[in-house]
Design a protein around this motif. Structure first.
Motif, PDB file in Angstrom:
ATOM      1  N   GLY A 349      45.625  27.044  35.392  1.00 15.80           N
ATOM      2  CA  GLY A 349      44.786  26.857  36.569  1.00 15.80           C
ATOM      3  C   GLY A 349      44.774  28.087  37.462  1.00 15.80           C
ATOM      4  N   ILE A 350      45.929  28.732  37.611  1.00 14.72           N
ATOM      5  CA  ILE A 350      46.003  29.963  38.409  1.00 14.72           C
ATOM      6  C   ILE A 350      45.090  31.033  37.813  1.00 14.72           C
ATOM      7  CG2 ILE A 350      47.506  31.888  39.048  1.00 14.72           C
ATOM      8  CD1 ILE A 350      49.795  29.856  39.307  1.00 14.72           C
ATOM      9  N   LEU A 351      45.198  31.226  36.501  1.00 13.78           N
ATOM     10  CA  LEU A 351      44.359  32.227  35.841  1.00 13.78           C
ATOM     11  C   LEU A 351      42.876  31.911  36.010  1.00 13.78           C
ATOM     12  CD1 LEU A 351      46.064  33.160  32.438  1.00 13.78           C
ATOM     13  CD2 LEU A 351      45.367  34.716  34.264  1.00 13.78           C
ATOM     14  N   LEU A 352      42.517  30.647  35.868  1.00  9.42           N
ATOM     15  CA  LEU A 352      41.114  30.258  36.002  1.00  9.42           C
ATOM     16  C   LEU A 352      40.608  30.525  37.412  1.00  9.42           C
ATOM     17  CD1 LEU A 352      38.553  28.913  34.933  1.00  9.42           C
ATOM     18  CD2 LEU A 352      39.558  26.684  35.568  1.00  9.42           C
ATOM     19  N   ILE A 353      41.391  30.167  38.413  1.00 10.13           N
ATOM     20  CA  ILE A 353      40.976  30.371  39.817  1.00 10.13           C
ATOM     21  C   ILE A 353      40.841  31.856  40.116  1.00 10.13           C
ATOM     22  CG2 ILE A 353      41.724  30.094  42.211  1.00 10.13           C
ATOM     23  CD1 ILE A 353      43.100  27.444  41.210  1.00 10.13           C
ATOM     24  N   GLU A 354      41.794  32.647  39.636  1.00  2.00           N
ATOM     25  CA  GLU A 354      41.716  34.090  39.856  1.00  2.00           C
ATOM     26  C   GLU A 354      40.458  34.671  39.206  1.00  2.00           C
ATOM     27  OE1 GLU A 354      46.489  35.234  40.086  1.00  2.00           O
ATOM     28  OE2 GLU A 354      45.484  35.107  38.149  1.00  2.00           O
ATOM     29  N   LEU A 358      37.067  36.550  40.939  1.00  4.23           N
ATOM     30  CA  LEU A 358      36.544  37.846  40.544  1.00  4.23           C
ATOM     31  C   LEU A 358      35.112  37.739  40.024  1.00  4.23           C
ATOM     32  CD1 LEU A 358      39.691  39.337  38.773  1.00  4.23           C
ATOM     33  CD2 LEU A 358      38.802  39.879  41.048  1.00  4.23           C
ATOM     34  N   TRP A 359      34.789  36.654  39.329  1.00  6.87           N
ATOM     35  CA  TRP A 359      33.418  36.448  38.859  1.00  6.87           C
ATOM     36  C   TRP A 359      32.455  36.280  40.034  1.00  6.87           C
ATOM     37  CZ3 TRP A 359      30.333  31.939  39.325  1.00  6.87           C
ATOM     38  CH2 TRP A 359      29.123  31.986  38.626  1.00  6.87           C
ATOM     39  N   PHE A 360      32.899  35.552  41.078  1.00  8.23           N
ATOM     40  CA  PHE A 360      32.071  35.385  42.273  1.00  8.23           C
ATOM     41  C   PHE A 360      31.805  36.737  42.925  1.00  8.23           C
ATOM     42  CE2 PHE A 360      31.879  34.903  46.922  1.00  8.23           C
ATOM     43  CZ  PHE A 360      30.761  34.099  47.032  1.00  8.23           C
ATOM     44  N   VAL A 366      30.184  42.974  44.733  1.00 10.21           N
ATOM     45  CA  VAL A 366      31.139  43.457  45.730  1.00 10.21           C
ATOM     46  C   VAL A 366      32.428  43.817  45.008  1.00 10.21           C
ATOM     47  CG1 VAL A 366      32.496  42.870  47.766  1.00 10.21           C
ATOM     48  CG2 VAL A 366      30.122  42.073  47.566  1.00 10.21           C
ATOM     49  N   PHE A 367      32.896  45.031  45.248  1.00  9.49           N
ATOM     50  CA  PHE A 367      34.087  45.543  44.575  1.00  9.49           C
ATOM     51  C   PHE A 367      34.952  46.288  45.586  1.00  9.49           C
ATOM     52  CE2 PHE A 367      30.553  45.263  41.685  1.00  9.49           C
ATOM     53  CZ  PHE A 367      31.095  44.587  40.587  1.00  9.49           C
ATOM     54  N   LEU A 368      36.244  46.226  45.385  1.00  8.24           N
ATOM     55  CA  LEU A 368      37.169  46.900  46.291  1.00  8.24           C
ATOM     56  C   LEU A 368      37.402  48.305  45.777  1.00  8.24           C
ATOM     57  CD1 LEU A 368      38.878  46.391  48.826  1.00  8.24           C
ATOM     58  CD2 LEU A 368      40.778  45.786  47.315  1.00  8.24           C
TER      59      LEU A 368
END
Length: 370
Positions: A349-354, A358-360, A366-368
């Motif tokens: 779940g952590i990997l999916l949320i991360e 990033l996909w959003f 938008v990139f840092l």
């Protein structure tokens, strides 16, 4: 700082490999540890061991994650700075930009290490981001100052020889020369004399001063690789073959150094470690280059590219965003019903949320950047 990505052509293999590399840092390694623990399958157990750092000397797969990122930061230099040189920007202005970026990464690394807690007596000033920034600064400066690939290669080789000479020939007070232990190696002596703040290794720091200089050779190796690929214009099987041979040469040289008693030590960035890591990095990059850049329509690498185009974002986000708590909120029920596999569910779940974060950001362009 956030900005929109320019629509310029990108080397997709570079983004994909960088994303593949980052995934192991942000949770994929933990996922495999849990998978090995839960299944008891032999090859998963062996791979789980590879996903741990060696205590000191030696080499495992997990020891290559940081070097690969630094190598890839070098591969990008001929594309980023080379394009600006072609536009007529002065080398002086570009050097100022390079060192602004390097010092900003040093600052971010200090903040990452807890500087905002204002506990200066225990502050660690060396950092992963600081080493990336300063090694990039050294290597990119050589790229700008040394105009030919031969001159850059000589610089790279000179750094490797100098580091080996320091580690093998310089006598360390109380230990002598060539003592490659945590407290006897010259890195430890230099860090204790010159590096302010707390040392991560107690008597040395794995991102210490000599490590930074040594790592700049690996970053410069990435620059040489990127320059060579770029010089061909279109993807070339001949160029890829040459890279595979170069990687083999580095691996053979590293194996010879190891056999002669000079081992790979990631925490001290020995020349042997640079040679072995460099050879593997060249091979990995070439493999991704062959299966992605030679097939422009391929889409399987997209999940990796999403991560690889925003690596600094997720690295810093992991420090400040409570991803485990968010995963527990959304997947805690499934984890509870999964019994012994509950921890695995939460890690997935952590990997999916991360990745969704990033996909959003990718969707919004938008990139840092620093």
């Amino acid at each position: 700082m956030a900005d929109s990505l320019a629509p310029a052509q990108r080397l997709r293999s570079l983004d994909a490999l960088r994303g593949f590399d980052m995934l192991w840092i942000i949770g994929l390694a933990d996922l495999f540890h849990l998978l090995a623990k839960g299944t008891g399958i032999g090859w998963l157990g062996a791979w789980s061991v590879q996903l741990e750092h060696v205590p000191w000397d030696g080499l495992r797969a997990y020891d290559l994650i940081f070097p690969l990122f630094m190598f890839l930061s070098g591969v990008s230099v001929p594309y980023a700075l080379g394009k600006r040189l072609d536009r007529g920007e002065s080398k002086g202005a570009l050097l100022a930009t390079v060192w602004k970026r390097a010092l900003l990464l040093v600052l971010l690394g200090i903040i990452y290490n807890g500087a905002l807690q204002l506990k200066f007596d225990g502050q660690r000033y060396a950092s992963v981001l600081g080493q990336i920034g300063l090694a990039y600064g050294i290597a990119a400066s050589i790229f700008l100052v040394a105009s030919s690939w031969k001159a850059r290669a000589i610089w790279c080789g000179g750094i490797l020889v100098a580091i080996a000479g320091l580690q093998l020939l310089v006598p360390v007070p109380g230990h002598g020369a060539g003592v490659l232990t945590p407290d006897g190696i010259v890195n430890s002596w230099v860090d204790q004399m010159l590096l302010p703040g707390r040392l991560h290794g107690g008597v040395f720091d794995p991102e210490g001063l000599l490590c930074i200089v040594s790592a700049s050779a690996l970053t410069l190796g990435g620059i040489l690789t990127g320059s060579y690929v770029k010089s061909w214009g279109a993807p070339s099987h001949v160029a890829a073959g040459h890279l595979l041979l170069a990687g083999a040469g580095l691996l053979i040289a590293g194996a010879i150094c190891w056999k002669l008693g000079y081992p790979p030590i990631k925490s001290a960035w020995t020349t042997t470690f640079n040679l072995l890591a460099g050879g593997i990095c060249v091979w990995l990059f070439t493999a991704f280059h062959l299966v992605i850049d030679f097939r422009p329509q391929t889409q399987w690498s997209f999940p990796f590219e999403v991560v690889g185009m925003n690596p600094l974002t997720i690295y810093l986000a992991e420090r400040v965003i409570p991803f485990p708590e968010i995963s527990s909120f959304f997947f805690g029920g499934i984890a509870r019903l999964s019994g012994a596999w509950g921890e695995f569910v939460l890690m997935a779940g952590i990997l999916l949320i991360e990745w969704l974060l990033l996909w959003f950001l990718w969707k919004k362009r938008v990139f840092l950047r620093v």
